[in-house]
Motif scaffolding. Sequence first.
Motif, mmCIF file in Angstrom:
data_model
loop_
_atom_site.group_PDB
_atom_site.id
_atom_site.type_symbol
_atom_site.label_atom_id
_atom_site.label_comp_id
_atom_site.label_asym_id
_atom_site.label_seq_id
_atom_site.Cartn_x
_atom_site.Cartn_y
_atom_site.Cartn_z
ATOM 1 N N PRO A 119 0.817 -1.226 0.000
ATOM 2 C CA PRO A 119 0.000 0.000 0.000
ATOM 3 C C PRO A 119 0.850 1.275 0.000
ATOM 4 O O PRO A 119 0.448 2.276 -0.606
ATOM 5 C CB PRO A 119 -0.817 -0.141 1.283
ATOM 6 C CG PRO A 119 -0.956 -1.614 1.464
ATOM 7 C CD PRO A 119 0.358 -2.182 1.020
ATOM 8 N N GLU A 120 2.006 1.234 0.621
ATOM 9 C CA GLU A 120 2.860 2.423 0.654
ATOM 10 C C GLU A 120 3.519 2.731 -0.687
ATOM 11 O O GLU A 120 4.182 3.768 -0.830
ATOM 12 C CB GLU A 120 3.929 2.296 1.748
ATOM 13 C CG GLU A 120 4.729 1.011 1.699
ATOM 14 C CD GLU A 120 4.180 -0.047 2.660
ATOM 15 O OE1 GLU A 120 2.938 -0.214 2.726
ATOM 16 O OE2 GLU A 120 5.001 -0.712 3.336
ATOM 17 N N ASP A 121 3.353 1.856 -1.664
ATOM 18 C CA ASP A 121 3.824 2.143 -3.029
ATOM 19 C C ASP A 121 2.817 2.981 -3.815
ATOM 20 O O ASP A 121 3.099 3.402 -4.939
ATOM 21 C CB ASP A 121 4.092 0.843 -3.788
ATOM 22 C CG ASP A 121 5.232 0.030 -3.195
ATOM 23 O OD1 ASP A 121 5.083 -1.203 -3.122
ATOM 24 O OD2 ASP A 121 6.255 0.626 -2.817
ATOM 25 N N THR A 122 1.660 3.217 -3.238
ATOM 26 C CA THR A 122 0.634 3.996 -3.912
ATOM 27 C C THR A 122 1.129 5.413 -4.184
ATOM 28 O O THR A 122 1.578 6.112 -3.265
ATOM 29 C CB THR A 122 -0.649 4.046 -3.069
ATOM 30 O OG1 THR A 122 -1.186 2.715 -2.983
ATOM 31 C CG2 THR A 122 -1.675 4.981 -3.680
ATOM 32 N N ALA A 123 1.076 5.818 -5.433
ATOM 33 C CA ALA A 123 1.573 7.135 -5.841
ATOM 34 C C ALA A 123 1.343 7.318 -7.335
ATOM 35 O O ALA A 123 0.982 6.364 -8.035
ATOM 36 C CB ALA A 123 3.068 7.262 -5.545
ATOM 37 N N VAL A 124 1.579 8.532 -7.794
ATOM 38 C CA VAL A 124 1.698 8.766 -9.226
ATOM 39 C C VAL A 124 3.165 8.560 -9.586
ATOM 40 O O VAL A 124 4.053 9.142 -8.952
ATOM 41 C CB VAL A 124 1.238 10.183 -9.613
ATOM 42 C CG1 VAL A 124 1.441 10.397 -11.116
ATOM 43 C CG2 VAL A 124 -0.221 10.402 -9.233
#
Length: 123
Positions: free
Chosen positions: A87-92
Amino acid sequence: VQLQASGGGLVQAGASLRLSCAASGRTFSSYAMGWFRQAPGKEREIVAAINWSGTATYYRNSVKGRFTISRDNAKNTVYLQMNSLKPEDTAVYYCAVGKTKYFSTDDLGYDYWGQGTQVTVSS
């Protein structure tokens, strides 16, 4: 120079995605490439980088062993294979062209940027 990033999406934790970034307008094989990301409310950070020939790479600590950057100079494309997503990889995610053959770990070392592709990892 134009960069077209693709491959983002919504996945569950543990899944994989492969981002692609196709470049045009510059001699692709003469420059380093980088992948960056920016999560809401956070600063942009480098994820991975690769030198002009693909013989040297850099990864931020949090993605080492999970992400792989590669390039195909014949196709003017750089890739980011992302495995075991969290989940902490969530990004643009953005791709960028380096100013020289050698990668920089600072975004000041890049002078052309793609439009970004959203990666969302659910828990």
